[in-house]
Design a protein around this motif. Structure first.
Motif, PDB file in Angstrom:
ATOM      1  N   LYS B 173       0.823  -1.201   0.000  1.00  0.00           N
ATOM      2  CA  LYS B 173       0.000   0.000   0.000  1.00  0.00           C
ATOM      3  C   LYS B 173       0.862   1.258   0.000  1.00  0.00           C
ATOM      4  O   LYS B 173       0.471   2.283  -0.552  1.00  0.00           O
ATOM      5  N   GLY B 174       2.032   1.165   0.609  1.00  0.00           N
ATOM      6  CA  GLY B 174       2.933   2.313   0.685  1.00  0.00           C
ATOM      7  C   GLY B 174       3.339   2.848  -0.669  1.00  0.00           C
ATOM      8  O   GLY B 174       3.663   4.027  -0.806  1.00  0.00           O
ATOM      9  N   GLN B 175       3.333   1.990  -1.691  1.00  0.00           N
ATOM     10  CA  GLN B 175       3.710   2.433  -3.026  1.00  0.00           C
ATOM     11  C   GLN B 175       2.711   3.446  -3.561  1.00  0.00           C
ATOM     12  O   GLN B 175       3.082   4.477  -4.115  1.00  0.00           O
ATOM     13  N   GLU B 177       0.678   5.180  -1.689  1.00  0.00           N
ATOM     14  CA  GLU B 177       0.734   6.360  -0.812  1.00  0.00           C
ATOM     15  C   GLU B 177       1.903   7.261  -1.182  1.00  0.00           C
ATOM     16  O   GLU B 177       1.764   8.487  -1.228  1.00  0.00           O
ATOM     17  N   ALA B 178       3.063   6.650  -1.452  1.00  0.00           N
ATOM     18  CA  ALA B 178       4.225   7.452  -1.819  1.00  0.00           C
ATOM     19  C   ALA B 178       3.939   8.211  -3.109  1.00  0.00           C
ATOM     20  O   ALA B 178       4.227   9.407  -3.218  1.00  0.00           O
ATOM     21  N   ALA B 179       3.340   7.519  -4.086  1.00  0.00           N
ATOM     22  CA  ALA B 179       3.044   8.168  -5.355  1.00  0.00           C
ATOM     23  C   ALA B 179       2.032   9.303  -5.157  1.00  0.00           C
ATOM     24  O   ALA B 179       2.221  10.405  -5.679  1.00  0.00           O
ATOM     25  N   ARG B 180       0.990   9.027  -4.362  1.00  0.00           N
ATOM     26  CA  ARG B 180      -0.003  10.085  -4.123  1.00  0.00           C
ATOM     27  C   ARG B 180       0.618  11.269  -3.415  1.00  0.00           C
ATOM     28  O   ARG B 180       0.332  12.422  -3.717  1.00  0.00           O
ATOM     29  N   SER B 181       1.508  10.989  -2.450  1.00  0.00           N
ATOM     30  CA  SER B 181       2.115  12.087  -1.690  1.00  0.00           C
ATOM     31  C   SER B 181       3.011  12.936  -2.585  1.00  0.00           C
ATOM     32  O   SER B 181       3.291  14.088  -2.277  1.00  0.00           O
ATOM     33  N   LEU B 182       3.465  12.365  -3.709  1.00  0.00           N
ATOM     34  CA  LEU B 182       4.289  13.145  -4.644  1.00  0.00           C
ATOM     35  C   LEU B 182       3.429  13.926  -5.629  1.00  0.00           C
ATOM     36  O   LEU B 182       3.955  14.655  -6.470  1.00  0.00           O
ATOM     37  N   PHE B 184       0.955  12.425  -7.673  1.00  0.00           N
ATOM     38  CA  PHE B 184       0.346  11.601  -8.717  1.00  0.00           C
ATOM     39  C   PHE B 184      -1.155  11.496  -8.460  1.00  0.00           C
ATOM     40  O   PHE B 184      -1.582  11.381  -7.307  1.00  0.00           O
ATOM     41  N   SER B 192       1.855   4.282 -13.520  1.00  0.00           N
ATOM     42  CA  SER B 192       3.309   4.435 -13.468  1.00  0.00           C
ATOM     43  C   SER B 192       3.973   3.610 -12.377  1.00  0.00           C
ATOM     44  O   SER B 192       5.133   3.244 -12.503  1.00  0.00           O
ATOM     45  N   VAL B 193       3.251   3.365 -11.295  1.00  0.00           N
ATOM     46  CA  VAL B 193       3.914   2.769 -10.133  1.00  0.00           C
ATOM     47  C   VAL B 193       3.370   1.383  -9.789  1.00  0.00           C
ATOM     48  O   VAL B 193       4.136   0.428  -9.642  1.00  0.00           O
ATOM     49  N   PRO B 196       3.095  -1.576 -13.087  1.00  0.00           N
ATOM     50  CA  PRO B 196       4.377  -2.186 -13.482  1.00  0.00           C
ATOM     51  C   PRO B 196       4.894  -3.184 -12.458  1.00  0.00           C
ATOM     52  O   PRO B 196       5.457  -4.217 -12.817  1.00  0.00           O
ATOM     53  N   GLN B 197       4.698  -2.886 -11.176  1.00  0.00           N
ATOM     54  CA  GLN B 197       5.152  -3.823 -10.147  1.00  0.00           C
ATOM     55  C   GLN B 197       4.259  -5.048 -10.088  1.00  0.00           C
ATOM     56  O   GLN B 197       4.718  -6.168  -9.860  1.00  0.00           O
TER      57      GLN B 197
END
Lengths: 293, 279
Positions: B173-175, B177-182, B184, B192-193, B196-197
Motif C-alpha cells: 500500500k505504501g507504493q 501512498e508514496a506516489a499520491r504524496s508526490l 500523482f 506508473s507505479v 508495473p510492479q
C-alpha cells in the motif's frame, strides 16, 4: 524549476505554513484524533512525539490528506486541503512526505525514482528532471548510487533517496513519518544528518519521531500527543526537559528506561542531566551526536 | 542397533521385522511391480501394430513442413491473439474489480464467476454458432481468427483478471501512498507505479495461462475452419482420418509438447526467481 535551495532564505517564524483546526479522525468506532489545533509557521521545525497509538502518525497523514479527516480543517500554504473542491494532487506537490518504510519504487533505479515524479507530475523535461535529480542526490550524499536499484541500498541510503525524491519536487513543507524507526541503529545518524541540514536551510518540517536527541537539538517546537489530543506544545526545553504534564513525564521516562516508568518525579532531572541521548524504544542505542551538520 | 537381543527383550515386535527390514521390503515390492508391468507391456503389446498405427516414419515425413508452417503457426496465432484479448480484457476487469464504484465491482465479479464456471468448449460454440445464429448477418471481424481470439479471450480474461487483481493487491500500500504524496493522481499512480510492479508479480501465472491457452486453442476443432485455418489438433485429426492412421495425432501431440514443455520450464524458473526475490 524552483531550486530546492531557494527556501534557505525563508525566515523562521514567518507566516503559518501548516494550520490544523479542530481536527477529528475516526476509524470506525475508534476515534484516533479528538480535536487537534496546531499551527506551524514557515521555516519552523516541529517534532511530534508520543506513545504509539497516540494518533501522531494519523495527524501527519491528515496534513497531506493521505487520511481523510472526519471533521475539522487543514490548511497548507493558505490552501484549505479539506475543501472538497481543492485539487489535492496540486497541493500535494507542495508537500513532501517521507515514510517509515521508505516506499521507494523498487522497479526503478534511484535516478528514475527521482525523475519519474518530476516528469509525470511537474511535467519537467528530461534534462531538467535529470539535473534536479542529480542535485538532490548530491544533497543527501548519494550521487554515486544514481544508477543503483533500491534493493541494493541499505535502509539508511534508501531513506536518504526517499528524502531526495521528495525534495526534487521543490516542496514548501516536508512531513516525516518516523523516518528512522525502520533503520538499523548504526544507519540512523546519516538520515538525521540530512534532516538536520534541511532544517538549517530553513525548510518547514513536521517530524513524527522517537529520536529525542534530534528533537531537542533541531526542533523549534515539540508537540507531545497522547490519546488523540495534544497534551503539551512548546520548545524542546519546555516539553522534553521540563514537562508540565504527568503524561508527558511518564512517556519520557518510559522512553528513557522502561524500568523507570514508575519513578516519574526524577524523570526531568534524568533527562536533563543525561550526558548521553536517551535510548528510544527498546532496542535503539544512542544516536551519535554531532554526526550531522 | 547392534545389540538386537536386548532390544527384542525390551520392545517385543509383532511382525518380527525391524524398521529397516520393513522399508527394504516395501521398496522391493514396488520395484517388482514396476518390472512386472514393463515386462507385461513388452511381451503383451503388439509392437508391430503399434508402430504401424502410431509411428509410421514415411507418413510422419509427409506431414512436414505443413504441420509446422501451417498448423503450428495457426496454433501460435490463435493462442497469441486470444492471449492479447484476454490480457486487455482481464486488465480492465481486474481494475473494475478493485473500483470504488459498486456496479463495476458487481459486473466484473459476475463476469469472472460465469466465465470461470463454463467449459471453454461451450464458449467456443457460443461464439462460433450461437452468435451468428442469433444475429444473422453480423460478421465477427477477422473471420475464424477473430472468433478464436474472442472465444479464447473471453475465457482467459476471467482467469487473468483474478491473477492481475491479486498482483495489484500484492503491491504494498505504501507504493500508492508514496506516489499520491508526490502529487500523482490515483490513475497515474496506478499506471506508473502500481501496475508495473504488479506485472512482475503476475508474469509466472500469466505465462502459465499462456500454456493453458495454447492447449485450449485446440477447441478450434469445433468451429468450421477452412484448410488454411487448421491448427495442430484439427490438422492431426484430418490427416489421421485421411490416411486411416494415428501417426499424425502423435506428431501433432509432439508439436504441442515442443512448445508447452519449454514454456512450463520457463514458468518454473520464473516462479523460483520470484520466490527468491521475496525472500
Amino acid at each position: 524549476m524552483s531550486a530546492p535551495e531557494s527556501s534557505a532564505a525563508a525566515p523562521r517564524s514567518g507566516a503559518p505554513e501548516i494550520s490544523v483546526r479542530a481536527l477529528h479522525k475516526s476509524f470506525g468506532d475508534n476515534e484516533v484524533l479528538r480535536g487537534i489545533d496546531l499551527e506551524i509557521r514557515q521555516g519552523e521545525v516541529v517534532c511530534v512525539i508520543g506513545p504509539s497509538g497516540s494518533g501522531k502518525s494519523t495527524l501527519l497523514r491528515c496534513v497531506n490528506l493521505l487520511e481523510e479527516p472526519s471533521k475539522g480543517q487543514v490548511f497548507v500554504g493558505g490552501t484549505e486541503l479539506t475543501d472538497p473542491d481543492v485539487d489535492i494532487d496540486a497541493v500535494r506537490r507542495r508537500i513532501g512526505m517521507v515514510f517509515q518504510q521508505f516506499n521507494l519504487f523498487p522497479h526503478l533505479t534511484v535516478t528514475e525514482n527521482l525523475t519519474l515524479p518530476q516528469r509525470r507530475v511537474l511535467r519537467r523535461d528530461k534534462a531538467t528532471a535529470a539535473r534536479v535529480a542529480a542535485e538532490n542526490l548530491e544533497r543527501v550524499g548519494l550521487a554515486e548510487k544514481a544508477d543503483a536499484y533500491p534493493s541494493s541500498l541499505s535502509g539508511g541510503q534508501q531513506q536518504r533517496v526517499a528524502i531526495a525524491r521528495a525534495l526534487a519536487m521543490g516542496p514548501e513543507v516536508m512531513l516525516f513519518d518516523e523516518p528512522t524507526s525502520a533503520l538499523d541503529p548504526e544507519l540512523v545518524g546519516d538520515v538525521l544528518a540530512v534532516m538536520r541540514r534541511l532544517a538549517h536551510e530553513g525548510m518547514t518540517m513536521m517530524v513524527v519521531t522517537h529520536e529525542m536527541t534530534f528533537a531537542r537539538e533541531v526542533a523549534d517546537r515539540v508537540v507531545f500527543m497522547d490519546g488523540g489530543v495534544i497534551v503539551e506544545d512548546g520548545t524542546p526545553d519546555q516539553v522534553i526537559t521540563a514537562p508540565q504534564h504527568t503524561r508527558t513525564r511518564h512517556f519520557l521516562s518510559r522512553l528513557l528506561d522502561p524500568a523507570m516508568a514508575e519513578v516519574e518525579e526524577e524523570t526531568s532531572d534524568l533527562v536533563h542531566g543525561a550526558p548521553k541521548p536517551p535510548v528510544t524504544q527498546q532496542e535503539r542505542p544512542p544516536t551519535p551526536p554531532g554526526r550531522g551538520v | 542397533m547392534t545389540d538386537t537381543g536386548t532390544d527384542t527383550a525390551l520392545t517385543p515386535r509383532r511382525s518380527g521385522l525391524t524398521r529397516r527390514q520393513k522399508r527394504a521390503l516395501s521398496r522391493g515390492a514396488q520395484y517388482v511391480i514396476f518390472v512386472a508391468a514393463v515386462v507385461a507391456l513388452a511381451v503383451g503389446a503388439d509392437w508391430g501394430r503399434l508402430q504401424n498405427q502410431f509411428a509410421q516414419v514415411d507418413l510422419a515425413k509427409q506431414l512436414f513442413p505443413d504441420i509446422i508452417t501451417l498448423a503450428l503457426k495457426n496454433t501460435v496465432l490463435y493462442t497469441l491473439s486470444g492471449f492479447v484479448v484476454g490480457l486487455v480484457l482481464g486488465m480492465v476487469i481486474a481494475l473494475m474489480r478493485l473500483s470504488s464504484v459498486g456496479p463495476y465491482r458487481w459486473i466484473s465479479g459476475i463476469y469472472i464467476e460465469i466465465f470461470r464456471g463454463l467449459p471453454a468448449l461451450l464458449i467456443f460454440i457460443f461464439v462460433g454458432v450461437a452468435v451468428p445464429l442469433a444475429f444473422p448477418g453480423t460478421e465477427i471481424p477477422g473471420g475464424t481468427y477473430g472468433k478464436v481470439a474472442i472465444a479464447l479471450g473471453l475465457v482467459s480474461a476471467a482467469y487473468m483478471a483474478e491473477t492481475i487483481r491479486a498482483g495489484i493487491q500484492a503491491v504494498p500500500k505504501g507504493q500508492m501512498e508514496a506516489a499520491r504524496s508526490l502529487g500523482f493522481s490515483h490513475a497515474r499512480a496506478m499506471i506508473s507505479v502500481v501496475i508495473p510492479q504488479a506485472f512482475r508479480i503476475v508474469i509466472p501465472p500469466l505465462t502459465n495461462e499462456l500454456v493453458l491457452l495454447f492447449k485450449d486453442s485446440s477447441l478450434v476443432l469445433f468451429l468450421g475452419v477452412t484448410l488454411e485455418e487448421r491448427e495442430l489438433a484439427k490438422f492431426g485429426r484430418d490427416l489421421a482420418s485421411e490416411t486411416a492412421n494415428s501417426t499424425p495425432i502423435l506428431v501433432a501431440g509432439l508439436c504441442y509438447l515442443l512448445v508447452t514443455v519449454p514454456l512450463g520450464f520457463v514458468v518454473r524458473r520464473l516462479e523460483a526467481k520470484a520466490a527468491e526475490a521475496t525472500k
